[in-house]
Design a protein around this motif. Sequence first.
Motif, mmCIF file in Angstrom:
data_model
loop_
_atom_site.group_PDB
_atom_site.id
_atom_site.type_symbol
_atom_site.label_atom_id
_atom_site.label_comp_id
_atom_site.label_asym_id
_atom_site.label_seq_id
_atom_site.Cartn_x
_atom_site.Cartn_y
_atom_site.Cartn_z
ATOM 1 N N PHE A 332 0.843 -1.202 0.000
ATOM 2 C CA PHE A 332 0.000 0.000 0.000
ATOM 3 C C PHE A 332 0.876 1.249 0.000
ATOM 4 N N SER A 333 0.535 2.176 -0.893
ATOM 5 C CA SER A 333 1.193 3.479 -0.877
ATOM 6 C C SER A 333 0.332 4.442 -0.060
ATOM 7 N N GLN A 334 0.941 5.538 0.363
ATOM 8 C CA GLN A 334 0.180 6.537 1.119
ATOM 9 C C GLN A 334 -0.926 7.127 0.251
ATOM 10 N N GLU A 335 -0.640 7.340 -1.042
ATOM 11 C CA GLU A 335 -1.635 7.911 -1.950
ATOM 12 C C GLU A 335 -2.841 6.978 -2.101
ATOM 13 N N ALA A 336 -2.550 5.675 -2.161
ATOM 14 C CA ALA A 336 -3.639 4.702 -2.302
ATOM 15 C C ALA A 336 -4.453 4.616 -1.013
ATOM 16 N N PHE A 337 -3.774 4.588 0.132
ATOM 17 C CA PHE A 337 -4.478 4.475 1.411
ATOM 18 C C PHE A 337 -5.356 5.699 1.660
ATOM 19 N N ASN A 338 -4.889 6.853 1.227
ATOM 20 C CA ASN A 338 -5.662 8.084 1.436
ATOM 21 C C ASN A 338 -7.029 8.041 0.748
ATOM 22 N N GLN A 339 -7.160 7.200 -0.268
ATOM 23 C CA GLN A 339 -8.415 7.107 -1.009
ATOM 24 C C GLN A 339 -9.438 6.197 -0.337
ATOM 25 N N LEU A 340 -8.998 5.389 0.621
ATOM 26 C CA LEU A 340 -9.907 4.444 1.267
ATOM 27 C C LEU A 340 -10.917 5.178 2.141
ATOM 28 N N SER A 341 -12.154 4.714 2.084
ATOM 29 C CA SER A 341 -13.186 5.287 2.947
ATOM 30 C C SER A 341 -13.108 4.659 4.338
ATOM 31 N N GLY A 342 -13.729 5.324 5.306
ATOM 32 C CA GLY A 342 -13.764 4.770 6.654
ATOM 33 C C GLY A 342 -14.469 3.418 6.691
ATOM 34 N N ASP A 343 -15.534 3.278 5.913
ATOM 35 C CA ASP A 343 -16.254 2.004 5.860
ATOM 36 C C ASP A 343 -15.376 0.893 5.312
ATOM 37 N N ALA A 344 -14.535 1.215 4.318
ATOM 38 C CA ALA A 344 -13.653 0.201 3.736
ATOM 39 C C ALA A 344 -12.586 -0.234 4.742
ATOM 40 N N ILE A 345 -12.069 0.706 5.527
ATOM 41 C CA ILE A 345 -11.019 0.390 6.506
ATOM 42 C C ILE A 345 -11.522 -0.586 7.561
ATOM 43 N N THR A 346 -12.825 -0.612 7.766
ATOM 44 C CA THR A 346 -13.415 -1.556 8.719
ATOM 45 C C THR A 346 -13.059 -3.000 8.371
ATOM 46 N N GLY A 347 -12.759 -3.272 7.103
ATOM 47 C CA GLY A 347 -12.488 -4.639 6.672
ATOM 48 C C GLY A 347 -11.123 -5.170 7.045
ATOM 49 N N PHE A 348 -10.201 -4.314 7.467
ATOM 50 C CA PHE A 348 -8.853 -4.793 7.802
ATOM 51 C C PHE A 348 -8.849 -5.535 9.140
ATOM 52 N N LYS A 349 -8.313 -6.749 9.116
ATOM 53 C CA LYS A 349 -8.181 -7.544 10.336
ATOM 54 C C LYS A 349 -6.869 -7.189 11.030
ATOM 55 N N PRO A 350 -6.767 -7.456 12.337
ATOM 56 C CA PRO A 350 -5.542 -7.102 13.086
ATOM 57 C C PRO A 350 -4.274 -7.678 12.468
ATOM 58 N N LYS A 351 -4.334 -8.941 12.066
ATOM 59 C CA LYS A 351 -3.134 -9.578 11.517
ATOM 60 C C LYS A 351 -2.688 -8.910 10.232
ATOM 61 N N ALA A 352 -3.639 -8.560 9.365
ATOM 62 C CA ALA A 352 -3.297 -7.909 8.099
ATOM 63 C C ALA A 352 -2.824 -6.481 8.330
ATOM 64 N N ALA A 353 -3.452 -5.770 9.271
ATOM 65 C CA ALA A 353 -3.122 -4.361 9.495
ATOM 66 C C ALA A 353 -1.695 -4.171 10.001
ATOM 67 N N LYS A 354 -1.161 -5.178 10.657
ATOM 68 C CA LYS A 354 0.219 -5.066 11.165
ATOM 69 C C LYS A 354 1.226 -4.928 10.022
ATOM 70 N N ASN A 355 0.826 -5.295 8.821
ATOM 71 C CA ASN A 355 1.743 -5.241 7.676
ATOM 72 C C ASN A 355 1.804 -3.862 7.019
ATOM 73 N N PHE A 356 0.984 -2.931 7.452
ATOM 74 C CA PHE A 356 1.022 -1.587 6.875
ATOM 75 C C PHE A 356 2.328 -0.883 7.224
ATOM 76 N N ASP A 357 2.893 -0.246 6.237
ATOM 77 C CA ASP A 357 4.033 0.629 6.486
ATOM 78 C C ASP A 357 3.511 1.826 7.282
#
Length: 464
Positions: A332-357
Amino acid sequence: MLKSAEFELDSILSALTDHLVEPPAGPGADAGPVDAPGVNPGPGADAGPVDAPGVNPGPGAGSPDFPPLPPVGAPPADPGPGGQTPVFDGDQPAGPPVNSGPGGPDFPPLPPGGAPPADPGPGGQFIPPPFVPDGNLAEFRPDQVAGLKAEDLAGFQPDQMRELPPEAIGGFNGDQFSNLPPEAIAGFRPDQFSELPPQAVGGFAPEQLAELPPEVMGRMAPDQFKALPPEAFAGFQPDQIGELPPEFIGEFSQDEFRSLAPQAVGGFNPEQFEVLPPEVFEAMNPDQAQALSPKVMKVMEPDQFQSMPPDVFGGFNAKQLKRLPGQLIEDFSQEAFNQLSGDAITGFKPKAAKNFDPEVFAELSREQMSGWNPKTLSKLSGDQIASMPAAAFEGVTAEQAKTFKGKFIKKLDSSQIRSLEPEALEAMPPKIFGRIEDSLSSQQIDELSLLNEGDGEDIGGPVI
């Protein structure tokens, strides 16, 4: 010559005098006998006796180009459109019969402008009459199909298309094919379509492709698929996409993928999706991304993921991101993450979210902060939390705050704590609230006191 003409006029006058009948007297008329032929000489004429016959032989009398009027005088005036003057026996002069309109006297005459235009049908669009074949369609040859005219093809029906033998389909060319109505395409059988020349496939329009039965797609040959014009891809339907062989999917171009409607993109299955060329993802738009099945997200390849423009990520939803492989989270780039809606971010699980830069959170918004799953938010690392702007913490919800643990609170700096809203502070467990109370601003304390006072009821939460 002159004497002969005078003799003829005398003869006519004599005949009229012999047959003269006294007309009935009208109102105010003199009851005396009539001494002259009953011809009204017209206004201003001398009331004296008529010395000449007074018979009007019609315009141009004496000339062979203008025949005299019939004995009963001029025919009745034309009653106008839609009307018809009744004709009684003995009243109509000899000559051609009156045209009573198509079909005889039972139908009204045609209007002055001729027959009215054909009924255009529902929606104001002209509907061509059904095609009437010259012979049995089941016995048609390719040369007979090739000889069909545009007006023939425009009236083709689905059942007529089904009747054509497969070998006859080979007679179609691209120009002809473009004249076929979309509903006729729905009559194609798989064994027929396999005989359709590629140049005929090149005449497909989007609305025609949309009517092609899904089972026909599975019989499409590679050269037929390549012959489809890019604009025709706009007609693809989800069930048609699902029938395409994976080897065809691997040949998609950017222009073809760009033409696909969002609902068609939703028809890709995992086996097809994983062979899509990475370059076509550069042509993806947010609406197409939103339509993707969550099942295909788990097979997305890194080069496909990295090829998507940042704005595409604005189309993703929580169910899709929930299926995203952890290795792609790292990309994920910062530009791409900035486009995500709050509702979409709800889908990230704890294990996956740890991989974010951590850097991708540098511009986290208040709306995005409120979208985090409470459990996922509490599991983010210190570096990830530290990279979040203080303003984003204004979006922390009461539901998130009530799950805060000591480990998470220790990751917050004072500017982040002072951005928390009273509703979030009030929802915190008292023990956790006590650990940040000294870092609160006076405004936060005042607002929290007002919130606790409410209407004089005990609404829970920490007591200030």
